[in-house]
Scaffold this active site. Structure first.
Site, short mmCIF file in Angstrom:
data_model
loop_
_atom_site.label_atom_id
_atom_site.label_comp_id
_atom_site.label_asym_id
_atom_site.label_seq_id
_atom_site.Cartn_x
_atom_site.Cartn_y
_atom_site.Cartn_z
N ARG A 1 -2.62 -9.15 -6.60
CA ARG A 1 -0.57 -9.23 -6.94
C ARG A 1 -0.65 -11.02 -6.39
NH1 ARG A 1 1.71 -3.91 -4.90
NH2 ARG A 1 2.00 -2.59 -5.86
N HIS B 1 5.70 -9.12 -4.47
CA HIS B 1 5.20 -8.68 -5.94
C HIS B 1 5.74 -9.43 -6.93
CE1 HIS B 1 5.22 -5.17 -8.69
NE2 HIS B 1 4.70 -4.59 -7.73
N SER C 1 13.86 7.97 4.14
CA SER C 1 12.70 6.45 4.71
C SER C 1 12.08 5.96 2.71
CB SER C 1 11.73 7.05 5.53
OG SER C 1 12.04 7.78 6.63
N HIS C 2 12.04 4.49 3.57
CA HIS C 2 11.72 3.55 2.55
C HIS C 2 10.43 4.09 1.08
CE1 HIS C 2 13.22 0.64 -0.05
NE2 HIS C 2 12.13 -0.13 -0.22
N HIS D 1 7.35 -7.82 -0.76
CA HIS D 1 7.34 -6.32 -1.47
C HIS D 1 6.80 -6.27 0.15
CE1 HIS D 1 6.29 -3.42 -3.56
NE2 HIS D 1 5.80 -2.97 -3.20
N SER E 1 11.18 5.08 -2.58
CA SER E 1 11.01 3.82 -3.14
C SER E 1 10.01 4.02 -4.11
CB SER E 1 11.73 2.35 -2.98
OG SER E 1 11.19 2.42 -2.20
N ARG F 1 -3.63 -6.85 0.02
CA ARG F 1 -2.93 -5.41 -0.30
C ARG F 1 -3.50 -5.00 -1.76
NH1 ARG F 1 1.22 -0.74 -1.40
NH2 ARG F 1 2.92 -2.76 -2.16
N GLU G 1 4.26 -1.74 -10.70
CA GLU G 1 2.83 -2.55 -11.32
C GLU G 1 2.35 -1.83 -12.13
OE1 GLU G 1 0.55 -4.39 -8.87
OE2 GLU G 1 -1.07 -3.13 -8.63
N PHE H 1 -4.34 0.72 -12.33
CA PHE H 1 -3.71 -1.02 -11.37
C PHE H 1 -4.22 -1.86 -10.97
CE2 PHE H 1 0.40 -0.04 -8.15
CZ PHE H 1 0.71 0.70 -9.12
N LEU I 1 12.26 -3.06 -7.98
CA LEU I 1 10.89 -3.31 -8.05
C LEU I 1 10.52 -2.46 -9.64
CD1 LEU I 1 7.77 -3.72 -7.48
CD2 LEU I 1 7.98 -1.31 -7.31
N GLN J 1 2.98 -10.12 1.53
CA GLN J 1 2.82 -9.90 -0.18
C GLN J 1 3.83 -10.03 -1.07
OE1 GLN J 1 1.58 -5.69 -1.71
NE2 GLN J 1 0.33 -7.36 -2.16
C1 LIG Z 1 10.06 -0.28 -4.20
C2 LIG Z 1 8.59 -0.15 -3.56
C3 LIG Z 1 7.51 0.06 -3.93
C4 LIG Z 1 6.09 0.35 -4.09
N1 LIG Z 1 5.14 1.13 -4.50
C5 LIG Z 1 4.06 1.28 -3.74
C6 LIG Z 1 2.98 2.35 -5.08
O1 LIG Z 1 3.49 2.62 -5.78
N2 LIG Z 1 2.31 2.53 -4.04
C7 LIG Z 1 1.81 2.33 -3.09
O2 LIG Z 1 0.40 2.09 -2.19
N3 LIG Z 1 2.40 2.24 -2.12
C8 LIG Z 1 3.63 1.05 -2.40
N4 LIG Z 1 4.87 0.88 -1.90
C9 LIG Z 1 4.63 0.46 -0.01
C10 LIG Z 1 4.72 1.96 0.79
O3 LIG Z 1 5.89 2.33 0.36
C11 LIG Z 1 5.09 1.26 1.56
O4 LIG Z 1 4.29 0.52 2.41
C12 LIG Z 1 5.16 3.09 2.58
O5 LIG Z 1 6.20 3.97 1.59
C13 LIG Z 1 6.02 3.16 3.90
O6 LIG Z 1 5.39 4.19 4.74
P1 LIG Z 1 5.38 3.94 6.09
O7 LIG Z 1 6.05 5.48 6.23
O8 LIG Z 1 4.91 2.96 7.04
O9 LIG Z 1 7.03 3.56 6.18
P2 LIG Z 1 8.72 3.71 5.67
O10 LIG Z 1 8.86 4.87 4.94
O11 LIG Z 1 9.65 2.60 5.42
O12 LIG Z 1 9.43 4.74 7.28
C14 LIG Z 1 10.00 4.13 8.15
C15 LIG Z 1 10.40 4.97 9.28
O13 LIG Z 1 10.71 4.75 10.37
C16 LIG Z 1 12.17 4.55 10.75
N5 LIG Z 1 11.86 3.84 11.67
C17 LIG Z 1 12.06 2.48 11.68
N6 LIG Z 1 13.08 1.86 12.68
C18 LIG Z 1 13.16 2.91 14.02
C19 LIG Z 1 13.67 2.58 14.57
N7 LIG Z 1 14.06 1.47 15.06
N8 LIG Z 1 14.48 4.30 15.14
C20 LIG Z 1 13.72 5.12 14.72
N9 LIG Z 1 13.23 4.89 13.55
C21 LIG Z 1 13.07 3.61 12.68
C22 LIG Z 1 12.66 4.85 8.85
O14 LIG Z 1 13.69 5.73 9.33
C23 LIG Z 1 11.95 5.13 8.35
O15 LIG Z 1 11.74 7.04 9.62
C24 LIG Z 1 5.89 0.47 -2.20
C25 LIG Z 1 7.57 -0.01 -1.46
C26 LIG Z 1 8.28 -0.79 -2.07
C27 LIG Z 1 8.98 -1.06 -1.15
#
Ligand SMILES: Cc1cc2nc3c(=O)[nH]c(=O)nc-3n(C[C@H](O)[C@H](O)[C@H](O)COP(=O)(O)OP(=O)(O)OC[C@H]3O[C@@H](n4cnc5c(N)ncnc54)[C@H](O)[C@@H]3O)c2cc1C
Ligand code: SF4
Ligand code: F3S
Ligand code: FES
Lengths: 128, 115, 248, 581
Positions: free
Chosen positions: D287, D234, D45-46, D355, D49, D390, D247, D118, D244, D232
């Site tokens: 940001r 970045h 999952s993202h 971002h 990163s 944010r 920060e 931050f 990325l 947002q």
């Molecule tokens: C490069 C980067 C750096 C960042 N750095 C920071 C930081 O330092 N500090 C901070 O607070 N935030 C940071 N953020 C923001 C933060 O990481 C994200 O907002 C947060 O991780 C999102 O988590 P999430 O659980 O909502 O979604 P995600 O981790 O994106 O997970 C989404 C999940 O949903 C599933 N999914 C999606 N669509 C479907 C579907 N149709 N069917 C089944 N499953 C699906 C995927 O498989 C995945 O498991 C950063 C973001 C990025 C991109």
């Protein structure tokens, strides 16, 4: 539908890649070392059996074939030594505070011990 | 429980590997080349050799030098056979390899005790 | 001047149609700053939509894009075309795993093994949240940090011949992760992980080929983790055998 | 083939929010059967990163009020203040919980948690694990989730539709990638944790999977998407790839300079450059302000021109190799790998890049959406702590706090075991399977390629809904999106097979992204003011009299219907945003 495909592993897998080949060589050094200690054991047995037995065995060892074997075994043993010393830091992690002692130092200590021990053994055997 | 005996074999393997790494090169060079080619002069005549080997410390040293590398070999050879595809009877492979090392160790003890 | 191109030879296998895999060649524009994944995306978007592979982060951290590139397990998002140009690049699914389709391997085996090593913090007594954090000095963090860097990319499994020959082998990453928790000063679960680690297909199967460590993009050094686990298990074993009264 | 599986709760998404929600649900009620459905293995999952850190008050020099204050002013007063209070209050608990689960947080010499500064935060409160925070957080959560036997997983199952029956959400329809089978996954409650939608833009820090699927599924089920115009940028992404540079690089003392080596942020109300580092000033401003300053610099011709557009320099050389290696080693690795420079010796080229989505599925403070049984958390949701902008490091914490809240509330809801309309649900799933087959797999007419339509969409989004917007460009983007919507049915896939049909998945993702993109563009068109990340050149002022409100976008068969909802203001009346002083 045939399902997931499993690629076969040929028994020559270790010939397909340099790293695997070197690994296999490393493992096979043990065969030479074992053969050598067996020859050494026979030497001791002959020594125990008397002067004639001992001297005839020495002549056997002096034959060109046996010397070639020992040269190969020596190369194998050296290869073993190098690989062994270089891998020791993987097994033994010595930590001093936050840092572990760097691998080259651990290996270096090994090499130093090796030089000292080898010299000692040679000196004991050859001094008379 | 075969699994639980592995630490024992592994420790002998490791000890044997260390002994071999430290001593095999010089030993092979000495008895296999220098002595065999007669370059050692008078230092390895029958009498001198007998005197040297009879010392208890020498015998202990030789016992270690012979036995542990055999276990080192046994362990590596066992896995090499498996790696080369000897899938049948892992237990048999292990038995033959370690058995040979044990036999060599006993022989070494028998030879060395007689000096 | 015509624009430079590069050829990719890609492993194709489709479980609904194929008995055996085959290779297909694609000639595509060569770009100095492209990684192999960019090239594959180009093929998928423009030439052949049927090519199946996994990717997401394209920055070497999600662990999904591992492939054999010219025979070596690599993250395709971190392997540049310029390392191979002008020669063709051969792309195959990670070795030693069953192939679901094209470049997609089956991960079930690792997911199962990961669960087996209990990769979570085990405590005899949980600390209430209101008592705050466990203290852990930077030195104590450093003791396990390296082993916590595993992205589960499976390159180490693809590099390990022992895993190729004995698929039951627990394997480098799972063992490194077990060690990650064993070495964590907050953890008290070493004995619970021991049974799996030192079982028949645990740490003792490893013959220290060491290619897992060479392949690992995160410098986890699974080979080292396994050898350290062997040493620790051996010391424990002797303690138990020689001092049965000593308990643990 | 099994057409239906039944659970008590289904969590869609295995990122930080989804895993936290699932664990909270089984901890609330160990008798519940909880399933996580994720289109990728959870550890992919993202969240993985995220680099910089997660914010929570822990140090004695800090206070909850300070964190609340920073968050609200950072949001340009568009955050709901009651929600922000709950968030800030529960944040330290959640991060300590992560610590107890084994997260390798970086430490002070005495063994306590270390924090770093931050952007937009006036006190250091960002917890970190070097600069792989998201990675450590995600793997800690995932590995911890393995110990709960009542959590079942559907790895690499792709959700296509929410099952709503009798006005209640009762599950989801999903496709198993491996086999292509379509199944009704039925439950008493569904929690959407599907993450953001950065991929509606061409140039983003987001991974391939961030396609707004959950937002679109909720939108189609009648739930409004809230505050979607707030996207947002970045300020520091690598040109070309958009990867990325965290920060934290600035938090540790890195500076931004233009092509003359000048710290240009001082020209844009972010304060005198010295002393540095200084909180809530210069490079540690929010940001939105930093990204906007970049655009002005470009217009003045003071940025570098490169093959991937204009850029400036992020300079961390003065930190020294030792600090770079201990605090931001990943930055060094990424710069080295993807632009071929070593930050110890050279400045890093950077530019703003899409971002994060401040907007998302409309929920209340417990994560509940207007549809009973449907919850949302994480980046997919908009509980409203981020408002118009944010603050970095608030969103990982948000995933934990509101993931846990949604998990607990869903557990309470599911425990009542409301009756399920099994037959109707199976029928719906069959219809969905029919739709997927007819529109994609069995369809051999059509001329459009997925990748081509996607490229047109992302270009339209960048042109119309970038850092600065105006009526004309927004209208154009809305029109392009509508035209793409009309062309979408004419799509044709190369791949007609069932197993691991990733082309089908990209088509379904594009379908979802078009919905999300329309919600963004129309919400932006309707908000005729400038606030936070939403800057209208034709309406450059903030207008609290008309727009101290959340936008709610509802899906219709034509353009989205836009409505508004008052922002909850408690103790912090709107004021001017002041940085740099
Ligand atoms: C490069 C980067 C750096 C960042 N750095 C920071 C930081 O330092 N500090 C901070 O607070 N935030 C940071 N953020 C923001 C933060 O990481 C994200 O907002 C947060 O991780 C999102 O988590 P999430 O659980 O909502 O979604 P995600 O981790 O994106 O997970 C989404 C999940 O949903 C599933 N999914 C999606 N669509 C479907 C579907 N149709 N069917 C089944 N499953 C699906 C995927 O498989 C995945 O498991 C950063 C973001 C990025 C991109
Ligand atoms: S140990 Fe290294 S190579 Fe193996 S899965 Fe983990 S990160 Fe990948
Ligand atoms: S490659 Fe395999 S044999 Fe051991 S050292 Fe690594 S696991
Ligand atoms: S795409 Fe994530 S590691 Fe390569």
């Amino acid at each position: 539908m045939t399902g997931p495909y499993r690629r076969p592993v040929p028994s020559t897998w270790w010939l397909h890649n340099r790293a695997y080949f070197l690994f296999m060589l490393r493992e096979l050094t043990s065969v030479f070392i074992a053969a050598y200690v067996i020859l050494l054991l026979i030497l001791l047995y002959r020594l125990n059996a008397g002067r004639d037995a001992y001297e005839s065995y020495l002549r056997f060892l002096g034959a060109p074939g046996m010397v070639i074997f020992h040269v190969i075994a020596l190369a194998a043993a050296l290869f073993h030594t190098v690989t062994w010393f270089n891998l020791t830091p993987k097994v033994l992690v010595v930590r001093v505070g936050a840092r572990s002692v760097p691998a080259p130092i651990i290996a270096g200590v090994n090499y130093a011990a090796w030089v000292v021990l080898s010299a000692l053994v040679a000196w004991i055997v050859l001094r008379g | 429980m075969a699994g639980t005996r592995e630490p024992f074999w592994w420790s002998l393997f490791a000890a044997g590997g260390a002994v071999a790494a430290l001593l095999a090169p010089v030993q092979i060079a000495l008895t296999g080349i220098v002595v065999a080619r007669g370059w050692a002069g008078q230092s390895f005549t029958y009498d001198r050799a007998l005197a040297l080997v009879s010392h208890p410390l020498s015998r202990l040293y030789l016992f270690v030098l012979i036995s542990l590398p055999l276990f080192h070999w046994a362990h590596r050879f066992r896995f090499t056979l498996i790696d080369l595809g000897f899938k049948w009877g892992r237990a048999l492979v292990a038995g033959v390899c370690y058995g040979a090392a044990v036999a060599g160790t006993i022989l070494a003890a028998l030879v060395l005790i007689r000096f | 001047m015509t624009d430079p191109t590069i050829t990719l030879e890609i492993f194709r296998y489709h479980p609904e149609q194929d008995e055996t895999p085959s290779f297909r060649r694609y000639e595509i524009p060569y770009r100095e700053d492209w990684v192999v994944l960019d090239a594959i995306n180009y093929i998928k978007d423009r030439i052949d939509g049927t090519l199946a592979y996994r990717w997401s982060c394209r920055m070497g951290v999600c662990g999904s894009c591992g492939m054999m590139i010219n025979g070596t397990p690599r993250l395709s998002c971190a392997a540049f075309l310029r390392e191979y140009y002008p020669n063709p690049v051969r792309v195959e699914p990670l070795a030693n795993f069953p192939v679901e389709r094209d470049l997609v391997i089956a991960l079930d085996d690792f997911m199962h093994k990961l669960r087996e090593v209990n990769p979570w913090l085990i405590r005899a007594q949980e600390r209430p949240l209101s008592d705050g954090e466990y203290r852990q000095t930077p030195d104590e963090v450093a003791a396990y940090k390296q082993y916590s860097m595993c992205i589960n990319c499976m390159l180490c499994y693809a590099a390990c011949p022992v895993y190729a020959l004995e698929p039951r082998f627990l394997g480098p990453a799972a063992i490194a992760l077990a060690q990650r928790y064993n070495l964590d000063s907050r953890d008290q679960g070493r004995s619970q992980r021991q049974a799996v680690l030192s079982s028949e297909d645990g740490i003792w199967d490893c013959t220290l080929v060491g290619e897992c460590t060479v392949a690992c993009p995160e410098h986890v050094d699974p080979a080292g983790a396994i050898q350290r686990a062997k040493l620790a298990s051996t010391i424990n074993w002797y303690k138990r055998v020689l001092m049965p009264w000593g308990g643990r | 083939m099994n057409e239906i599986s039944e659970h008590d709760i289904i969590v869609v998404g295995g990122g930080a929010a989804g895993l936290r929600a699932a664990i909270a649900a089984v901890q609330t009620d160990p008798g519940l059967d909880v399933a996580i459905v994720s289109k990728v293995y959870p550890m992919r999952s993202h969240t993985v990163s995220a680099e910089g850190g997660a914010a929570a008050v822990i140090k004695p020099n800090d206070s909850l009020d300070e964190h609340i204050d920073d968050t609200i002013s950072g949001s340009d007063w568009l955050a709901d203040q009651d929600v922000v209070e709950a968030f800030v209050r529960e944040a330290p608990h959640e991060l300590i919980q992560l610590e107890h689960w084994g997260c390798p947080w970086s430490r002070e010499a005495d063994g306590s948690i270390a924090v770093r500064p931050f952007g937009g935060m006036k006190i250091e409160r960002t917890w970190f694990a070097a600069d792989k925070v998201g990675f450590h957080l995600l793997h800690t959560l995932f590995q911890t989730s393995l110990k709960f036997e009542t959590i079942k997983r559907y790895d690499e199952w792709y959700g296509t539709k929410l099952l709503v029956e009798n006005g209640r959400c009762q599950g989801i329809v999903a496709i198993e990638l491996r086999s292509g089978q379509v199944r009704a996954l039925v439950a008493n409650a569904v929690i959407l944790c599907t993450g953001g939608a950065g991929r509606i833009y061409p140039f983003t820090t987001n991974g391939a999977i961030k396609t707004g699927d959950g937002m679109a599924m909720a939108y189609r089920a009648g739930v409004p998407l809230k505050d979607m115009e707030f996207v947002q940028y970045h300020p520091t992404g690598l040109p070309g790839t958009g990867i990325l540079i965290t920060e934290a690089a600035r938090g540790e003392g890195g500076i931004l300079v233009n092509k003359d080596g000048y710290r240009y942020l001082q020209d844009y109300g972010l304060g005198p450059p010295e002393p540095w580092p200084r909180l809530r000033a210069m490079e540690l401003g929010p940001r939105d302000k930093l990204s906007q300053a970049f655009v002005h610099e470009t217009r003045k011709g003071r940025t570098f021109a490169g093959p991937y557009g204009d850029y400036v320099h992020l300079d961390v050389r003065h930190l020294g190799e030792e600090k770079i290696n201990t605090k931001i080693p990943f930055v060094r690795e990424l710069a080295h790998r993807y632009v071929g420079i070593d930050p110890v010796h050279e400045p890093i080229p950077v530019r703003p890049v899409v971002h994060y989505m401040m907007g998302g599925v409309h929920t209340d403070v417990s994560g509940a959406t207007p549809v009973p049984g449907l919850y949302a958390a994480g980046e997919a949701a908009c509980v409203s702590i981020n408002g118009a902008n944010r603050l970095g490091s608030n969103s990982l914490t948000e995933c934990l706090v509101f993931g846990a809240r949604a998990g607990r509330h869903a557990a309470a809801f599911a425990a009542q075991r409301p009756p399920r309309d099994r037959a109707a649900l199976v029928a719906q799933a069959r219809d969905e399977a029919q739709r997927v087959a007819a529109n994609f797999i069995r369809k051999d007419t059509g001329a459009e390629r997925v990748a081509a339509l996607r490229a047109e969409m992302t270009r339209a989004m960048e042109e119309g809904t970038g850092i600065y917007r105006d009526e004309a460009s927004l209208r154009k983007t809305c029109d392009v999106l509508r035209a793409l919507r009309d062309r979408f049915p004419n799509i044709r896939l190369d791949d007609r097979s069932l197993s691991f049909n990733t082309e089908l998945i990209t088509a379904l993702e594009l379908d979802f992204m078009l919905d999300v993109a329309e919600a963004v563009a129309h919400s932006a068109l309707a908000r005729t003011e400038s606030r936070g990340s939403h800057q209208r050149t034709d309406h450059p002022r903030r207008d609290d009299s008309r727009f101290l409100k959340h936008t709610l976008a509802y899906r219709t068969d034509t353009a989205p219907r836009i409505d508004y909802l008052d922002v909850v203001i408690t103790r912090w009346p709107p004021a001017e945003r002041v940085y740099g002083r």
